[in-house]
Design an enzyme around this catalytic site. Structure first.
Site, PDB file in Angstrom:
ATOM      1  N   CYS A  68       0.801  -1.318   0.020  1.00  0.00           N
ATOM      2  CA  CYS A  68      -0.057   0.016  -0.181  1.00  0.00           C
ATOM      3  C   CYS A  68       0.771   1.169   0.105  1.00  0.00           C
ATOM      4  CB  CYS A  68      -1.087   0.155   1.139  1.00  0.00           C
ATOM      5  SG  CYS A  68      -0.158   0.240   2.817  1.00  0.00           S
ATOM      6  N   CYS A 137      12.205  -7.230  12.861  1.00  0.00           N
ATOM      7  CA  CYS A 137      12.813  -8.112  12.030  1.00  0.00           C
ATOM      8  C   CYS A 137      12.017  -8.188  10.928  1.00  0.00           C
ATOM      9  CB  CYS A 137      13.280  -9.550  12.616  1.00  0.00           C
ATOM     10  SG  CYS A 137      14.273 -10.447  11.774  1.00  0.00           S
TER      11      CYS A 137
END
Length: 160
Positions: A68, A137
């Site tokens: 997006c 991460c």
């Protein structure tokens, strides 16, 4: 600055409201994303460690959601965690990331998703460097690197 205490609070009380919401059908996501991007971002997959050059990329810039275009991370908060995935200590905004409990594979982790479109990004851990102590991460294929906030995204990103 977010800390592990904040992350666990979001897990208990709910995530912050996003600035906007992007919703698409499964067919629309499949048209927009590569097979690997779709597998990771929409089906909660994980890319192989050390499979992306993004791990060793430390030049200025911003990272946005591949789905997006919402801005998620700033390279100033990126570090080499040695894990094989790009790692950051902070998102660009407190409400950019949503947090969800993940007990898959017999361990308790905190999944991170784009708070705008729900794309799976990776996980956050409380073993990052000071001062936040956080290690976001991330799957590199779930991110797209942009030069700056004006690189076709505007201040909050434009939905694709």
């Amino acid at each position: 600055m977010l800390t592990w205490h904040d992350v666990t609070r979001f897990l208990e009380t709910g995530n912050l409201k996003p600035d906007r919401v992007v919703e698409k059908t499964d067919a629309e996501w499949r048209l927009h994303l590569t097979d690997e991007q779709y597998r990771v971002a929409r089906q909660k997959g994980t890319e192989r460690p050390f499979s992306s050059e993004m791990c060793s990329l430390f030049e200025p810039g911003l990272y946005a959601c591949v789905c997006c275009d919402t801005l998620l991370f700033d390279a100033r908060h990126k570090f080499d965690s040695g894990t094989g995935w790009p790692s950051f200590t902070q998102p660009v905004k407190e409400n950019a990331i949503a947090y969800h409990g993940d007990n898959a594979y017999g361990m308790l982790r905190v999944e991170t998703t784009c708070n705008t479109c729900g794309a799976h990004l990776g996980h956050v851990f409380p073993d990052g460097p000071k001062p936040s102590g956080l290690r976001y991460c991330m799957n590199a294929v779930a991110l797209v690197k942009v030069r700056d906030a004006d690189a076709g995204l505007g201040s909050e990103g434009e939905g694709r």
